[in-house]
Structure formats: C-alpha cells, structure tokens
Write a protein that holds these residues in place. Structure first.
Motif, short mmCIF file in Angstrom:
data_model
loop_
_atom_site.label_atom_id
_atom_site.label_comp_id
_atom_site.label_asym_id
_atom_site.label_seq_id
_atom_site.Cartn_x
_atom_site.Cartn_y
_atom_site.Cartn_z
N UNK A 3 0.82 -1.20 0.00
CA UNK A 3 0.00 0.00 0.00
C UNK A 3 0.86 1.26 0.00
N UNK A 4 1.97 1.22 0.77
CA UNK A 4 2.83 2.40 0.86
C UNK A 4 3.50 2.68 -0.49
N UNK A 5 4.07 1.64 -1.12
CA UNK A 5 4.75 1.84 -2.40
C UNK A 5 3.78 2.26 -3.51
N UNK A 6 2.56 1.80 -3.42
CA UNK A 6 1.58 2.14 -4.46
C UNK A 6 0.75 3.38 -4.11
N UNK A 7 1.01 3.96 -2.91
CA UNK A 7 0.23 5.12 -2.44
C UNK A 7 -1.27 4.81 -2.48
N UNK A 8 -1.62 3.63 -2.02
CA UNK A 8 -3.03 3.23 -1.99
C UNK A 8 -3.48 3.11 -0.53
N UNK A 9 -4.78 2.87 -0.33
CA UNK A 9 -5.36 2.73 1.00
C UNK A 9 -5.00 3.94 1.87
N UNK A 10 -4.45 3.74 3.05
CA UNK A 10 -4.16 4.87 3.95
C UNK A 10 -3.12 5.81 3.37
N UNK A 11 -2.29 5.31 2.45
CA UNK A 11 -1.21 6.14 1.90
C UNK A 11 -1.68 7.02 0.74
N UNK A 12 -2.95 6.93 0.39
CA UNK A 12 -3.51 7.91 -0.54
C UNK A 12 -3.55 9.29 0.11
N UNK A 13 -3.47 9.30 1.43
CA UNK A 13 -3.62 10.55 2.18
C UNK A 13 -2.28 11.16 2.57
N UNK A 14 -1.17 10.53 2.15
CA UNK A 14 0.15 11.06 2.47
C UNK A 14 0.98 10.06 3.25
N UNK A 15 2.03 10.57 3.86
CA UNK A 15 3.01 9.72 4.54
C UNK A 15 2.54 9.37 5.97
N UNK A 16 1.53 8.50 6.05
CA UNK A 16 0.98 8.09 7.34
C UNK A 16 2.07 7.38 8.15
N UNK A 17 2.23 7.80 9.39
CA UNK A 17 3.26 7.24 10.27
C UNK A 17 2.69 6.07 11.07
N UNK A 18 3.41 4.93 11.05
CA UNK A 18 2.99 3.75 11.81
C UNK A 18 3.85 3.60 13.06
N UNK A 19 3.20 3.38 14.19
CA UNK A 19 3.88 3.06 15.45
C UNK A 19 3.35 1.70 15.88
N UNK A 20 4.14 0.66 15.60
CA UNK A 20 3.65 -0.72 15.73
C UNK A 20 4.44 -1.50 16.77
N UNK A 21 3.72 -2.28 17.56
CA UNK A 21 4.37 -3.26 18.43
C UNK A 21 4.51 -4.55 17.63
N UNK A 22 5.75 -4.84 17.21
CA UNK A 22 6.07 -6.01 16.39
C UNK A 22 6.88 -7.01 17.20
N UNK B 18 12.54 -12.42 22.08
CA UNK B 18 12.19 -12.38 23.49
C UNK B 18 11.35 -11.16 23.86
N UNK B 19 11.10 -10.29 22.89
CA UNK B 19 10.41 -9.04 23.18
C UNK B 19 9.39 -8.70 22.09
N UNK B 20 8.48 -7.81 22.43
CA UNK B 20 7.76 -7.05 21.43
C UNK B 20 8.48 -5.72 21.31
N UNK B 21 8.61 -5.22 20.09
CA UNK B 21 9.35 -3.99 19.84
C UNK B 21 8.40 -2.91 19.33
N UNK B 22 8.43 -1.76 19.99
CA UNK B 22 7.66 -0.62 19.51
C UNK B 22 8.50 0.08 18.45
N UNK B 23 8.03 0.03 17.21
CA UNK B 23 8.80 0.50 16.06
C UNK B 23 8.03 1.59 15.33
N UNK B 24 8.72 2.69 15.06
CA UNK B 24 8.11 3.77 14.28
C UNK B 24 8.55 3.64 12.83
N UNK B 25 7.57 3.57 11.93
CA UNK B 25 7.82 3.46 10.49
C UNK B 25 7.25 4.71 9.81
#
Length: 328
Positions: free
Chosen positions: A141-160, A222-229
């Motif tokens: 979606x990000x590379x194609x600027x589709x879905x949420x990325x039609x609206x710009x550079x949406x920042x993701x803060x994910x626990x991975x 061993x962890x979940x990581x809070x990652x900002x993308x």
C-alpha cells in the motif's frame, strides 16, 4: 490478542509523545487499532491525544463505546479491523471490513502531498498470526500510495515481534535474515526502535492463558518492539513511482529467490545481454550476490533497468497480479 499492562501503557505514551509536536498545544490525531480493553487507549487520552479507536471485537467494542460517551469528542470508536481496510470484495463492505475513504472522512483527515508533513499517526499491536503477511500488505500500500497512503506519509507506530524487527533492520550479507522485506522496508521507511518490552508484560485473552509466542531459530524473539515506520519523504525520486512500484517490489522479491546467487546470473535470466556494461555504470562489482546489495543498490538497478530497451514492466505482470490478490 495481546493486552498491555498499565506500566507498558505509560511507556508507550512517553514514546508516542516524542515527536508529537512541541509545546502545550493540541496533540495530533492518533488512530489506534485493536485497542482491546482500552488500557493503552486511556493512557493516550490522559496524555491529551485525540484518539480514533478501530476495534473489531464486539466484546471490547461495548466498553470502548461507554468510555467514548463520557468524553467530549476526544475519543471516537469505530467497529472495524485495520488489517481489513479496503478489501477487494465487491459491493458494500460489512464490518469489520472498512473503507479507508470513509474512515478518513470520519476522522476529518484530508489528503496531503507525499512530501508534506505526516497527516496521521497510527498505533497498535500487530497480531502475531500472519504478522509477516500484514507487514507485506502495508508495504504494498505504501509503495503504491493506496489505501491509507492515498492521504500522504501516514506514520505507523507498531508493536512487532523482535523476530520481525530484526528482519526489517538486517544488514546486507546476512543471507538468513536479509530478505526482500528488509530491502523494501529500509528503502520505504525511516525505521526507529522506540522501545523493547518482554513478552511477560502482556496478558492475553486466550482461554488457556498462554501467550502464543512465535518461535524463532535464526533470530532473537524475546520481546515485542515498539517500532516507528515513517515513509521516506524522497522515496519517489528518479524512476521509482507509485505506478511502477509493483514491478519494483517483484523485481526485489525475485532477486531473493536465491539470495546467494550472483547478480550477473539474475540479470542474464532476465535476458539482459549487456549486464556487464550496466553494472560498471552503477559501480556494482560483477561478482556481487543478491544478499550483498544494499537497498539503495536495488533502487538504482531498477531505475537503470527502466531506462533499458531490453526490460519491460510486463515481465513481472502475472506475478504482480497473483500476489496482489493474495495480499488482499
């Protein structure tokens, strides 16, 4: 479904407040997905965030709606699943499937140019089931600027999971963990580790009380990581554009089918007879293997191929269509 403890909620709040804007002014809007019982939601509200909570589980939805009714517009609760945004199904969508167009309209977030500031921050715990597939879908979606990325550079803060974070940040030469996902993520996102939290800090709504921690052999987990993308502001420069991004993705994916193979062999398999000239122009060694190329090398290679008469975007057409359907 992992449920955070109150102590972690305070840590997450501090991490998300960093970069949320200076001074005591209003905080930016935050879209939280799968908030569950709302432990993290309450912490974010206490910090002054305006929160839109996207919850698919009806058991949690009722309590969140009760919380919404006690606040003066600071919380908006929507029945929906972040990872079922914009499915390919025809006709009207039935919750928890959600249209990003209707979601952003409800939030009052308008589309901005790609190089503008971040229009929206998203936060949530990525479900461990099919975690890799969910990351791939976001990348597409990000590379194609589709879905949420039609609206710009949406920042993701994910626990991975730590396993997936390790893959996202792997270095060239690590053939076991340096993958197509690594290359595309590092090119597409600014990746920032905000926090690492042991699995023991989470509860679960599984009946047996277990944590269903995914196993990993090659990497720590061993962890979940809070990652900002944060999507790269200058991603679409040169020959890479949303219109040909699918071709680029599958060029990278095919390159990692045999990560230790030589680049010259891969180019020859694409019927490129002048690969030596191409590599010399790009200053890439002839004996370079696919897993030794830096992400920027893949982009430069793609842009050079775009200008080549011997390379057409139709080369990966069938694979692009098949995998797009799979991701959706």
């Amino acid at each position: 479904r992992f449920i955070a403890c109150p102590q972690l909620a305070r840590t997450v709040r501090r991490c998300l407040q960093r970069g949320a804007g200076p001074g005591p002014g209003p905080q930016p809007l935050l879209l939280e997905f799968a908030p569950g019982p709302g432990i993290l939601t309450r912490s974010l509200l206490d910090a002054g965030f305006r929160v839109v909570a996207l919850e698919s589980n009806l058991d949690f939805l009722k309590d969140l709606q009760s919380l919404e009714s006690t606040l003066d517009g600071q919380l908006k609760v929507i029945h929906g699943d972040f990872f079922r945004l914009d499915p390919l199904a025809k006709g009207a969508l039935k919750p928890p499937a959600v249209s990003s167009e209707k979601l952003f309209e409800t939030m009052g977030v308008a589309a901005v140019p790609w190089r503008a500031d971040v229009p929206l921050k998203v936060f949530g715990i990525v479900p461990q089931q099919l975690e890799r597939n969910r990351l791939w879908r976001l990348l597409f979606a990000m590379y194609e600027c589709s879905s949420i990325y039609k609206y710009g550079r949406v920042e993701l803060n994910l626990l991975l999971s730590e396993k997936e974070y390790t893959v996202l940040t792997a270095k060239p030469g690590k053939s076991k963990i340096y993958q197509a996902l690594t290359v595309l993520a590092q090119l597409g996102y600014e990746i920032e580790l905000l926090h690492k939290e042991p699995w023991a800090s989470f509860a679960t709504n599984l009946k047996n009380g277990g944590l269903a921690i995914p196993k990993a052999v090659q990497v720590p987990n061993d962890h979940l990581c809070l990652v900002r993308l944060t999507p790269q502001q200058h991603l679409f420069t040169g020959g890479l554009k949303p219109s040909n991004a699918s071709t680029f993705i599958f060029m990278v994916k095919q390159s990692f089918a045999k990560p230790k193979s030589r680049l010259t062999d891969r180019l020859n398999s694409w019927s490129l007879d002048s690969c030596d000239t191409l590599l010399k122009a790009l200053e890439i060694p002839k004996d370079a293997s696919m897993c030794n190329l830096y992400p920027e090398d893949y982009k430069r290679l793609f842009e050079a191929l775009q200008n080549s008469d011997m390379f057409g975007e139709t080369f990966f057409h069938d694979e692009v269509l098949a995998s797009t359907r799979t991701m959706n």
